[in-house]
Scaffold this active site. Sequence first.
Site, PDB file in Angstrom:
ATOM      1  N   ASN A 152       0.907  -1.214  -0.040  1.00 31.70           N
ATOM      2  CA  ASN A 152      -0.049  -0.013   0.044  1.00 31.70           C
ATOM      3  C   ASN A 152       0.961   1.427  -0.005  1.00 31.70           C
ATOM      4  OD1 ASN A 152       0.963  -0.524   2.656  1.00 31.70           O
ATOM      5  ND2 ASN A 152      -0.949   0.502   3.342  1.00 31.70           N
ATOM      6  N   GLU A 250       5.036  -3.600  12.467  1.00 29.32           N
ATOM      7  CA  GLU A 250       4.024  -2.827  12.169  1.00 29.32           C
ATOM      8  C   GLU A 250       2.846  -3.394  11.380  1.00 29.32           C
ATOM      9  OE1 GLU A 250       4.463   0.430  13.207  1.00 29.32           O
ATOM     10  OE2 GLU A 250       6.651   0.105  13.633  1.00 29.32           O
ATOM     11  N   CYS A 284      -3.006   1.713   6.653  1.00 26.26           N
ATOM     12  CA  CYS A 284      -2.849   1.219   7.876  1.00 26.26           C
ATOM     13  C   CYS A 284      -3.423   2.216   8.912  1.00 26.26           C
ATOM     14  CB  CYS A 284      -1.599   0.848   8.388  1.00 26.26           C
ATOM     15  SG  CYS A 284      -0.218   2.113   8.458  1.00 26.26           S
ATOM     16  N   GLU A 465       8.931   2.708  13.835  1.00 27.72           N
ATOM     17  CA  GLU A 465       9.611   3.122  12.645  1.00 27.72           C
ATOM     18  C   GLU A 465       9.823   4.556  12.476  1.00 27.72           C
ATOM     19  OE1 GLU A 465       7.824   1.038   9.237  1.00 27.72           O
ATOM     20  OE2 GLU A 465       9.507  -0.167   9.706  1.00 27.72           O
TER      21      GLU A 465
HETATM   22  P1  NAP Z   1       0.330  -9.166   4.526  1.00 25.65           P
HETATM   23  O1  NAP Z   1      -0.583 -10.189   3.726  1.00 25.65           O
HETATM   24  O2  NAP Z   1       0.391  -9.473   5.740  1.00 25.65           O
HETATM   25  O3  NAP Z   1       1.746  -9.140   3.521  1.00 25.65           O
HETATM   26  C1  NAP Z   1       2.642  -8.169   3.927  1.00 25.65           C
HETATM   27  C2  NAP Z   1       3.948  -8.916   3.729  1.00 25.65           C
HETATM   28  O4  NAP Z   1       4.395  -9.957   4.172  1.00 25.65           O
HETATM   29  C3  NAP Z   1       4.088  -9.123   1.888  1.00 25.65           C
HETATM   30  O5  NAP Z   1       5.057  -8.922   1.229  1.00 25.65           O
HETATM   31  C4  NAP Z   1       3.622 -10.596   1.920  1.00 25.65           C
HETATM   32  O6  NAP Z   1       4.346 -11.416   0.784  1.00 25.65           O
HETATM   33  C5  NAP Z   1       4.478 -11.251   3.352  1.00 25.65           C
HETATM   34  N1  NAP Z   1       4.219 -12.162   3.646  1.00 25.65           N
HETATM   35  C6  NAP Z   1       2.735 -12.898   3.607  1.00 25.65           C
HETATM   36  N2  NAP Z   1       2.750 -13.834   4.592  1.00 25.65           N
HETATM   37  C7  NAP Z   1       4.037 -14.282   5.022  1.00 25.65           C
HETATM   38  C8  NAP Z   1       4.685 -15.130   5.612  1.00 25.65           C
HETATM   39  N3  NAP Z   1       3.994 -16.031   6.157  1.00 25.65           N
HETATM   40  N4  NAP Z   1       6.182 -15.042   6.269  1.00 25.65           N
HETATM   41  C9  NAP Z   1       6.826 -14.073   5.652  1.00 25.65           C
HETATM   42  N5  NAP Z   1       6.282 -13.016   4.763  1.00 25.65           N
HETATM   43  C10 NAP Z   1       4.861 -13.057   4.463  1.00 25.65           C
HETATM   44  O7  NAP Z   1      -0.421  -7.793   4.322  1.00 25.65           O
HETATM   45  P2  NAP Z   1      -0.981  -6.880   3.275  1.00 25.65           P
HETATM   46  O8  NAP Z   1      -2.285  -7.523   3.223  1.00 25.65           O
HETATM   47  O9  NAP Z   1       0.076  -6.890   2.131  1.00 25.65           O
HETATM   48  O10 NAP Z   1      -0.922  -5.625   3.657  1.00 25.65           O
HETATM   49  C11 NAP Z   1      -2.128  -4.959   4.388  1.00 25.65           C
HETATM   50  C12 NAP Z   1      -1.981  -4.963   5.910  1.00 25.65           C
HETATM   51  O11 NAP Z   1      -0.633  -4.193   6.230  1.00 25.65           O
HETATM   52  C13 NAP Z   1      -2.887  -4.078   6.672  1.00 25.65           C
HETATM   53  O12 NAP Z   1      -3.170  -5.087   7.872  1.00 25.65           O
HETATM   54  C14 NAP Z   1      -2.455  -2.972   6.974  1.00 25.65           C
HETATM   55  O13 NAP Z   1      -2.970  -2.374   8.087  1.00 25.65           O
HETATM   56  C15 NAP Z   1      -0.916  -3.393   7.242  1.00 25.65           C
HETATM   57  N6  NAP Z   1      -0.084  -1.952   7.339  1.00 25.65           N
HETATM   58  C16 NAP Z   1       0.638  -1.659   8.423  1.00 25.65           C
HETATM   59  C17 NAP Z   1       1.299  -0.430   8.362  1.00 25.65           C
HETATM   60  C18 NAP Z   1       1.858  -0.064   9.619  1.00 25.65           C
HETATM   61  O14 NAP Z   1       2.898   0.769   9.584  1.00 25.65           O
HETATM   62  N7  NAP Z   1       1.364  -0.264  10.852  1.00 25.65           N
HETATM   63  C19 NAP Z   1       1.354   0.200   7.165  1.00 25.65           C
HETATM   64  C20 NAP Z   1       1.117  -0.484   6.062  1.00 25.65           C
HETATM   65  C21 NAP Z   1       0.326  -1.483   6.035  1.00 25.65           C
HETATM   66  P3  NAP Z   1       3.019 -11.374  -0.368  1.00 25.65           P
HETATM   67  O15 NAP Z   1       2.555  -9.888  -0.878  1.00 25.65           O
HETATM   68  O16 NAP Z   1       3.674 -12.354  -1.431  1.00 25.65           O
HETATM   69  O17 NAP Z   1       1.936 -12.112  -0.016  1.00 25.65           O
END
Ligand code: NAP
Length: 533
Positions: A152, A250, A284, A465
């Site tokens: 994102n 995060e 997020c 961060e």
């Molecule tokens: P996600 O599905 O958890 O994926 C994030 C990253 O982790 C991607 O690169 C993903 O790879 C990888 N990943 C997935 N499963 C993994 C595993 N078992 N081991 C290691 N890496 C793994 O999250 P998303 O849907 O991309 O992002 C949305 C979420 O991020 C929301 O919940 C949002 O709130 C959160 N977010 C938080 C912040 C913050 O700073 N707090 C900022 C932005 C977003 P793939 O893409 O290949 O699946």
Amino acid sequence: MSEQGFNFIGGRWVPGDTGRTFEDRNPADRDDVVGMFPLSSAADVDAAVSAARDAFPAWAATPAPERGKIIWAAGRLMEARKDELAATATREMGKILLETRGDVQEGIDTAYYMGGEARRMFGVTTPSELPSKFAMSVRRPLGVAAIISPWNFPMAIPTWKIFPALLCGNAVVFKPASDAPATAYALVRILEEAGVPPGVVNLVFGSGSEAGTALVEHPEVDVVSFTGSTETGRRLGESCGRRLKRLSLELGGKNPQIVMADADLDLALEGAVWAAFGTTGQRCTATSRLIVHRPVLEEFTARLVQRAGALRLGDGLDPATDVGPLVSDAARERVAEYVRIGLEDDGAELLVGGSAPSEGVFDRGSFFEPTVFAGVTPTMRIAQEEIFGPVVSILAVDSFEEAIAVANGTRYGLSSSIYTRDVNAAFRAIERIDAGITYVNGPTIGAEVHLPFGGTRDTGNGHRESGTEVLNVFSEWKSVYVDYSERLQRAQIDTGLPGAAAGGASRGDSGEEAPQGSTPESISGSFGAEGGE
Ligand code: NAP
């Protein structure tokens, strides 16, 4: 095949081990393939970690200001290519150009901030409790840093992690989100051009389940910095906990904006529209709960519905668009499912949006209308769970106290906001909202790179961060004591003598004999029962 189809390992662009690839498609137009990238295996990850491990000692030994110059140079290249980078990011993850330009700008700001920090990275010098002794603390790098990012903020989030990791002297292995590989590729090309030595930054594309898991579990990885969902973060926590590996998380949010009766309603409305529907609600820090004081509920709701209904949905590359598509069809299905859940909740009322338009150009993309629910109560699922889409819920409250209780009533604690003209209420909110960020008279989005960023409870595991706080993720503190008294001095040893609790303080700097017969020999000759370590 362009270099986009390769991993970057040890300073070379190389194909994936298995030859398997995945497609990067434009969520505004599925027929538009942005690129093909390797579906990396554990063997690719292993090669990248080995390259990083080999490159680490020389990079760690490079003076920090020299490392900072390279980060600064990367910032300059990003600045020169800002429009191109923003267009790539919009094309692969959908948010409008105005916002991807902001995403790239955050990366530029981080480069300059971290480049400048290279001449600080302050530890402390502090008085020792003993005479003729010098005490200080210095930062040391950890080794190999694994960087795992979401889609994102495809430019800002990787830079928040990679630049401080490099500044601290670590080598990096970067696994970007599968929905935003092209921006990651562009960033690593820039780092290569900026002069990062071979092996110091490595890029491995691929799935979270395969490449991501292999990276997190790799024994030669010293620290993992992850941004993503709470569910994935929890899994990483278990894995890193077993290995006693440092992990910065995060994670998700369910961010509230409180609107009190005395608020500037025009301002509160502008903030709500921007924070609920910007990035199609996929931040997020997006506002997903509007906690509105009952005296202004009716007016605020009516105006919000009017504004949400007027937003122009479309391709983020079109300057006329206000709201781009969701990142994928899977994301759109998840949002639609939450709308169904909301409709089934007794009392929740869908006021605008709620559908995925599919006519005309919308047929080819993952679009979803800006959606407003009213009559939502704090325990409903749409008020508790992160939807990560353009859906906002209005919750009515009768008092400031109730507003705070509702704001704190989820498992997340990332961002928060209050609109009020009452300065006392504003300060009470700052004190009592349990979140990593609170805005007063501003929306829940808009963090600046020189302040700590992160959240409480299920939003993370206590790390931050941005700011200088992020340096604590990527470095280890070493405390250094230099004793130039030319004798054994023992800290925290109580000799039982008045004035000699700081054992060994038997001589002043002048070397004169201390009073009451406490000689260096008499102290060093008996091992005290108390000691610091
Ligand atoms: P996600 O599905 O958890 O994926 C994030 C990253 O982790 C991607 O690169 C993903 O790879 C990888 N990943 C997935 N499963 C993994 C595993 N078992 N081991 C290691 N890496 C793994 O999250 P998303 O849907 O991309 O992002 C949305 C979420 O991020 C929301 O919940 C949002 O709130 C959160 N977010 C938080 C912040 C913050 O700073 N707090 C900022 C932005 C977003 P793939 O893409 O290949 O699946």
